[in-house]
Motif scaffolding. Structure first.
Motif, PDB file in Angstrom:
ATOM      1  N   GLY A  36       0.723  -1.352   0.258  1.00 16.37           N
ATOM      2  CA  GLY A  36      -0.188  -0.201  -0.128  1.00 16.37           C
ATOM      3  C   GLY A  36       1.086   1.662  -0.224  1.00 16.37           C
ATOM      4  O   GLY A  36       0.367   1.673  -0.200  1.00 16.37           O
ATOM      5  N   ARG A  37       2.131   1.150   0.213  1.00 10.01           N
ATOM      6  CA  ARG A  37       2.596   2.806  -0.504  1.00 10.01           C
ATOM      7  C   ARG A  37       3.099   2.877  -1.578  1.00 10.01           C
ATOM      8  O   ARG A  37       3.523   2.908  -2.208  1.00 10.01           O
ATOM      9  CB  ARG A  37       4.473   1.882   0.389  1.00 10.01           C
ATOM     10  N   ARG A  38       3.438   4.065  -1.381  1.00  6.35           N
ATOM     11  CA  ARG A  38       4.393   5.021  -2.702  1.00  6.35           C
ATOM     12  C   ARG A  38       5.067   5.227  -2.282  1.00  6.35           C
ATOM     13  O   ARG A  38       5.956   5.858  -1.155  1.00  6.35           O
ATOM     14  CB  ARG A  38       3.680   6.776  -2.744  1.00  6.35           C
ATOM     15  N   VAL A  39       6.141   4.236  -3.514  1.00  7.99           N
ATOM     16  CA  VAL A  39       7.621   4.180  -3.110  1.00  7.99           C
ATOM     17  C   VAL A  39       8.614   4.866  -4.588  1.00  7.99           C
ATOM     18  O   VAL A  39       7.813   4.397  -5.843  1.00  7.99           O
ATOM     19  CB  VAL A  39       7.717   2.336  -3.513  1.00  7.99           C
ATOM     20  N   LEU A  40       9.274   5.334  -4.779  1.00  7.32           N
ATOM     21  CA  LEU A  40      10.300   5.874  -5.784  1.00  7.32           C
ATOM     22  C   LEU A  40      11.370   5.055  -5.552  1.00  7.32           C
ATOM     23  O   LEU A  40      11.826   4.709  -4.787  1.00  7.32           O
ATOM     24  CB  LEU A  40      10.214   7.339  -5.014  1.00  7.32           C
ATOM     25  N   ALA A  56       2.878  -6.929  -5.562  1.00  9.92           N
ATOM     26  CA  ALA A  56       2.575  -7.145  -4.577  1.00  9.92           C
ATOM     27  C   ALA A  56       2.093  -6.182  -3.583  1.00  9.92           C
ATOM     28  O   ALA A  56       1.912  -6.597  -2.488  1.00  9.92           O
ATOM     29  CB  ALA A  56       4.207  -6.802  -3.676  1.00  9.92           C
ATOM     30  N   GLY A  57       1.680  -5.128  -4.273  1.00  9.58           N
ATOM     31  CA  GLY A  57       0.176  -4.318  -3.726  1.00  9.58           C
ATOM     32  C   GLY A  57       0.758  -2.619  -3.904  1.00  9.58           C
ATOM     33  O   GLY A  57       0.827  -2.308  -3.132  1.00  9.58           O
ATOM     34  N   ALA A  58       1.969  -2.794  -3.186  1.00 10.08           N
ATOM     35  CA  ALA A  58       3.092  -1.172  -3.883  1.00 10.08           C
ATOM     36  C   ALA A  58       2.187  -0.305  -4.174  1.00 10.08           C
ATOM     37  O   ALA A  58       2.223  -1.059  -5.703  1.00 10.08           O
ATOM     38  CB  ALA A  58       4.181  -1.064  -2.944  1.00 10.08           C
ATOM     39  N   ARG A  59       2.671   0.757  -4.807  1.00  6.35           N
ATOM     40  CA  ARG A  59       2.249   2.073  -5.629  1.00  6.35           C
ATOM     41  C   ARG A  59       3.838   2.008  -6.140  1.00  6.35           C
ATOM     42  O   ARG A  59       3.993   3.568  -5.283  1.00  6.35           O
ATOM     43  CB  ARG A  59       0.956   2.725  -5.425  1.00  6.35           C
ATOM     44  N   ARG A 178       8.597  10.363   4.053  1.00  7.77           N
ATOM     45  CA  ARG A 178       9.411   9.515   5.176  1.00  7.77           C
ATOM     46  C   ARG A 178      11.015   8.771   5.312  1.00  7.77           C
ATOM     47  O   ARG A 178      11.092   9.078   6.271  1.00  7.77           O
ATOM     48  CB  ARG A 178       8.076   7.978   5.072  1.00  7.77           C
ATOM     49  N   GLU A 179      11.399   8.764   4.757  1.00  2.00           N
ATOM     50  CA  GLU A 179      12.123   7.650   4.641  1.00  2.00           C
ATOM     51  C   GLU A 179      12.481   7.810   3.200  1.00  2.00           C
ATOM     52  O   GLU A 179      12.306   7.184   2.037  1.00  2.00           O
ATOM     53  CB  GLU A 179      12.389   6.651   5.150  1.00  2.00           C
TER      54      GLU A 179
END
Length: 234
Positions: A36-40, A56-59, A178-179
């Motif tokens: 469910g996370r927004r990841v770059l 797997a559910g990440a964006r 966040r990080e």
């Protein structure tokens, strides 16, 4: 990928294909980091992380200047360019530890499979792949929960100076809510960059960006067992 020169020096950048399993090990990623996370992923290269983590559910969004090429051309280049990168590693095998992969043959299979998965995804889901280059990204402030960056910063410290690194890290922090996790902290020859890392952390601290170092369980290049984390949560 641009073909590396002979000898022990790279005259151009290598664009590699890494898998989700490698990213999990490199960045110490757990399920809560992705679901469910927004990841770059910046730079994304020809890695299959975007495809696999999205499934797997990440964006996930990948950013890389090579994505300015048409998706079909990127797909066609992925495998031969991955093979060139593998050839560089095998020609300099003494610089690397192969225990995480088990063997050079398994390393090649993982990378070639990742290249194939990337090729399918970049043509099927081109919206996930944004043509962009550090230190200026086309994303709003705090746009991603987690930002990952591997094998550009520090890896090419022979041609990217401290000011570039500072600008790039500051930009990665800007788009992260966040990080930010950055790996490795050595250059591509395996040389330690403690002075550069320490100096950048001090300069980042002066701008209000906190950082820490975290040991990882992945070590391909000898000594590349630490990632830099920028803490951007308010």
């Amino acid at each position: 990928m641009i073909e590396p020169s002979g000898g022990g020096t790279l005259t151009e950048y290598i664009i590699s294909a890494r898998s989700l399993a490698e990213y999990r090990a490199i960045f110490e990623l757990g399920e809560r980091d992705l679901a469910g996370r927004r990841v770059l992923d910046c730079p994304g290269g020809a890695s299959s992380f975007t495809a696999e983590a999205s499934a797997a559910g990440a964006r996930v969004t990948a950013a890389d200047p090579i994505y300015a090429l048409p998706p079909a051309e990127l797909a066609a280049r992925a495998l031969p360019e991955t093979d060139r990168g593998n050839s560089w590693a095998y020609a300099h095998a003494g610089r690397y530890r192969w225990d995480w992969y088990g063997s050079r043959a398994r390393h090649a299979r993982i990378r070639r499979t990742a290249a194939g998965r990337f090729a399918a995804d970049v043509t099927g889901n081109p919206h996930r792949y944004v043509a962009a280059a550090l230190p200026a990204l086309p994303f709003p402030d705090n746009d991603f929960d987690l930002v990952l960056s591997s094998h550009l910063l520090f890896s090419y410290a022979d041609r990217l100076d401290a000011d570039f690194h500072l600008a790039a890290l500051t930009e990665l922090a800007r788009v992260s809510a966040r990080e930010v996790r950055v790996y490795p902290l050595l250059d591509y020859t395996g040389a330690a960059l403690d002075e550069l890392v320490d100096g950048l952390r001090a300069r980042l601290r002066d701008t209000g960006i906190r950082s820490s170092l975290r040991r990882t369980g992945y070590e391909f290049h000898h000594g590349a067992h630490t990632m830099l984390i920028l803490h951007t949560a308010s």
